[in-house]
Design a protein around this motif. Structure first.
Motif, PDB file in Angstrom:
ATOM      1  N   ALA A  45       0.715  -1.223  -0.169  1.00 41.06           N
ATOM      2  CA  ALA A  45      -0.162   0.154  -0.030  1.00 41.06           C
ATOM      3  C   ALA A  45       0.948   1.349  -0.089  1.00 41.06           C
ATOM      4  N   VAL A  46       2.105   1.453   0.899  1.00 38.28           N
ATOM      5  CA  VAL A  46       2.919   2.414   0.796  1.00 38.28           C
ATOM      6  C   VAL A  46       3.623   2.581  -0.527  1.00 38.28           C
ATOM      7  N   LEU A  47       3.838   1.490  -1.124  1.00 40.81           N
ATOM      8  CA  LEU A  47       4.543   1.529  -2.319  1.00 40.81           C
ATOM      9  C   LEU A  47       3.839   1.912  -3.510  1.00 40.81           C
ATOM     10  N   ASP A  48       2.465   1.459  -3.274  1.00 38.99           N
ATOM     11  CA  ASP A  48       1.528   1.829  -4.481  1.00 38.99           C
ATOM     12  C   ASP A  48       1.202   3.314  -4.324  1.00 38.99           C
ATOM     13  N   LEU A  49       1.036   3.919  -3.026  1.00 36.59           N
ATOM     14  CA  LEU A  49       0.656   5.388  -2.746  1.00 36.59           C
ATOM     15  C   LEU A  49       1.704   6.311  -3.200  1.00 36.59           C
ATOM     16  N   LEU A  50       3.130   6.012  -2.845  1.00 35.96           N
ATOM     17  CA  LEU A  50       4.077   6.721  -3.419  1.00 35.96           C
ATOM     18  C   LEU A  50       4.308   6.497  -5.184  1.00 35.96           C
ATOM     19  N   ARG A  51       4.044   5.241  -5.637  1.00 36.05           N
ATOM     20  CA  ARG A  51       3.810   5.363  -7.027  1.00 36.05           C
ATOM     21  C   ARG A  51       2.941   6.386  -7.665  1.00 36.05           C
ATOM     22  N   HIS A  96       1.458   9.105  -6.109  1.00 35.38           N
ATOM     23  CA  HIS A  96       1.566  10.676  -5.762  1.00 35.38           C
ATOM     24  C   HIS A  96       2.915  11.171  -5.494  1.00 35.38           C
ATOM     25  N   GLY A  97       4.041  10.263  -5.609  1.00 36.03           N
ATOM     26  CA  GLY A  97       5.238  11.074  -5.712  1.00 36.03           C
ATOM     27  C   GLY A  97       5.611  10.892  -4.188  1.00 36.03           C
ATOM     28  N   PRO A  98       6.841  11.549  -3.886  1.00 36.34           N
ATOM     29  CA  PRO A  98       7.301  11.762  -2.544  1.00 36.34           C
ATOM     30  C   PRO A  98       6.259  12.291  -1.480  1.00 36.34           C
ATOM     31  N   MET A  99       5.951  11.494  -0.509  1.00 38.32           N
ATOM     32  CA  MET A  99       5.200  11.966   0.713  1.00 38.32           C
ATOM     33  C   MET A  99       5.833  11.696   1.982  1.00 38.32           C
ATOM     34  N   THR A 100       5.151  12.522   2.988  1.00 37.12           N
ATOM     35  CA  THR A 100       5.778  12.233   4.431  1.00 37.12           C
ATOM     36  C   THR A 100       4.652  11.193   4.937  1.00 37.12           C
ATOM     37  N   VAL A 101       5.411  10.618   6.135  1.00 39.20           N
ATOM     38  CA  VAL A 101       4.284   9.439   6.771  1.00 39.20           C
ATOM     39  C   VAL A 101       3.189  10.058   7.129  1.00 39.20           C
ATOM     40  N   PRO A 102       2.746  11.130   7.808  1.00 44.20           N
ATOM     41  CA  PRO A 102       1.726  11.810   8.186  1.00 44.20           C
ATOM     42  C   PRO A 102       0.791  11.732   7.040  1.00 44.20           C
ATOM     43  N   GLN A 103       1.299  12.383   5.842  1.00 45.49           N
ATOM     44  CA  GLN A 103       0.315  12.580   4.508  1.00 45.49           C
ATOM     45  C   GLN A 103       0.065  11.129   4.055  1.00 45.49           C
ATOM     46  N   GLN A 161      -4.630   7.215   3.510  1.00 45.95           N
ATOM     47  CA  GLN A 161      -5.166   5.882   3.540  1.00 45.95           C
ATOM     48  C   GLN A 161      -6.004   5.622   4.729  1.00 45.95           C
ATOM     49  N   ALA A 162      -6.295   6.845   5.509  1.00 44.31           N
ATOM     50  CA  ALA A 162      -7.031   6.579   6.727  1.00 44.31           C
ATOM     51  C   ALA A 162      -6.360   5.606   7.609  1.00 44.31           C
ATOM     52  N   LEU A 163      -5.288   5.664   7.742  1.00 43.33           N
ATOM     53  CA  LEU A 163      -4.354   4.769   8.714  1.00 43.33           C
ATOM     54  C   LEU A 163      -3.605   5.621   9.628  1.00 43.33           C
ATOM     55  N   SER A 164      -3.162   5.172  10.878  1.00 41.63           N
ATOM     56  CA  SER A 164      -2.467   5.776  12.005  1.00 41.63           C
ATOM     57  C   SER A 164      -1.063   6.003  11.484  1.00 41.63           C
ATOM     58  N   ARG A 165      -0.672   6.964  11.864  1.00 40.77           N
ATOM     59  CA  ARG A 165       0.767   7.600  11.566  1.00 40.77           C
ATOM     60  C   ARG A 165       1.813   6.503  12.032  1.00 40.77           C
ATOM     61  N   GLN A 166       1.638   5.999  13.380  1.00 42.13           N
ATOM     62  CA  GLN A 166       2.537   4.710  13.661  1.00 42.13           C
ATOM     63  C   GLN A 166       2.339   3.640  12.747  1.00 42.13           C
ATOM     64  N   PHE A 167       1.263   3.144  12.187  1.00 42.37           N
ATOM     65  CA  PHE A 167       1.344   2.151  11.516  1.00 42.37           C
ATOM     66  C   PHE A 167       2.031   2.072  10.032  1.00 42.37           C
ATOM     67  N   MET A 187     -17.353   8.193  -2.910  1.00 43.39           N
ATOM     68  CA  MET A 187     -17.551   7.818  -1.553  1.00 43.39           C
ATOM     69  C   MET A 187     -16.398   7.904  -0.658  1.00 43.39           C
ATOM     70  N   VAL A 188     -15.030   7.648  -1.205  1.00 45.39           N
ATOM     71  CA  VAL A 188     -13.899   7.924  -0.229  1.00 45.39           C
ATOM     72  C   VAL A 188     -13.772   9.184  -0.015  1.00 45.39           C
ATOM     73  N   ARG A 189     -14.276  10.052  -0.936  1.00 41.65           N
ATOM     74  CA  ARG A 189     -13.732  11.390  -0.860  1.00 41.65           C
ATOM     75  C   ARG A 189     -14.966  12.295   0.234  1.00 41.65           C
ATOM     76  N   THR A 190     -16.190  11.892   0.181  1.00 44.40           N
ATOM     77  CA  THR A 190     -17.141  12.386   1.127  1.00 44.40           C
ATOM     78  C   THR A 190     -17.398  11.524   2.505  1.00 44.40           C
ATOM     79  N   SER A 191     -16.723  10.336   2.754  1.00 45.85           N
ATOM     80  CA  SER A 191     -17.009   9.398   3.649  1.00 45.85           C
ATOM     81  C   SER A 191     -16.415  10.147   5.227  1.00 45.85           C
ATOM     82  N   ASP A 192     -15.606  11.105   5.104  1.00 45.74           N
ATOM     83  CA  ASP A 192     -15.277  11.810   6.265  1.00 45.74           C
ATOM     84  C   ASP A 192     -16.283  12.820   6.889  1.00 45.74           C
ATOM     85  N   HIS A 193     -17.173  12.995   5.749  1.00 46.95           N
ATOM     86  CA  HIS A 193     -18.068  14.252   6.210  1.00 46.95           C
ATOM     87  C   HIS A 193     -19.469  13.803   6.444  1.00 46.95           C
ATOM     88  N   VAL A 194     -19.653  12.418   6.509  1.00 46.03           N
ATOM     89  CA  VAL A 194     -20.983  11.944   6.643  1.00 46.03           C
ATOM     90  C   VAL A 194     -21.075  11.412   7.920  1.00 46.03           C
TER      91      VAL A 194
END
Length: 138
Positions: A31-37, A39-46, A51-57, A128-135
């Motif tokens: 999942a991390v590799l696919d995200l970077l593929r 979106h390009g370089p990202m920070t862990v918090p980004q 991915q709606a996952l904890s920063r620690q994970f 659905m992904v885009r609006t799920s945090d607002h429902v």
């Protein structure tokens, strides 16, 4: 929709896990590799927010990917204490191969779906992904 997406996700996750001995990628690292593929370089918090996952994970997955030479940290001009992570050449080759293999498998499962049907499904899922945090479900 959720009654179908959950079981579908779990089935696909099992398939990725079964392929791990072949590809050497856990579900989390993949999942991390696919995200970077995508979106390009990202920070862990980004990555965690995306991915709606904890920063620690995400940090554990990034650490595993770095241990295997699949990602590397680079300075972040916007934030000194939060480096950017990017794919290495090996990481890009591994995620490209994994995605190609997965797409080949998915083409066999098409069920006669048209490009228009798949495009419509993707549009619905993205919305659905885009609006799920607002429902509010409560």
């Amino acid at each position: 929709m959720f009654a179908l997406v959950g079981p579908l996700y779990r089935r696909v996750q099992r398939k990725v896990e079964q392929a791990e001995p072949y590809e050497g990628l856990s579900v989390g690292v993949r999942a991390v590799l696919d995200l970077l593929r995508g979106h390009g370089p990202m920070t862990v918090p980004q990555m965690g927010r995306a991915q709606a996952l904890s920063r620690q994970f995400v940090q554990r997955m990034v650490n595993q990917a770095a241990e295997h030479g699949l990602v590397e940290s680079v300075p972040n001009p916007a934030h000194q204490r939060s480096p950017l992570f990017r794919l290495t050449e090996e990481g890009r080759a591994r995620i490209t191969a994994a995605v190609a293999r997965e797409r080949a498998v998915l083409r066999e499962v098409g069920g006669g779906l048209t490009d228009a049907e798949l495009t419509a499904c993707l549009r619905v899922l993205r919305e659905m992904v885009r609006t799920s945090d607002h429902v509010d479900v409560g």
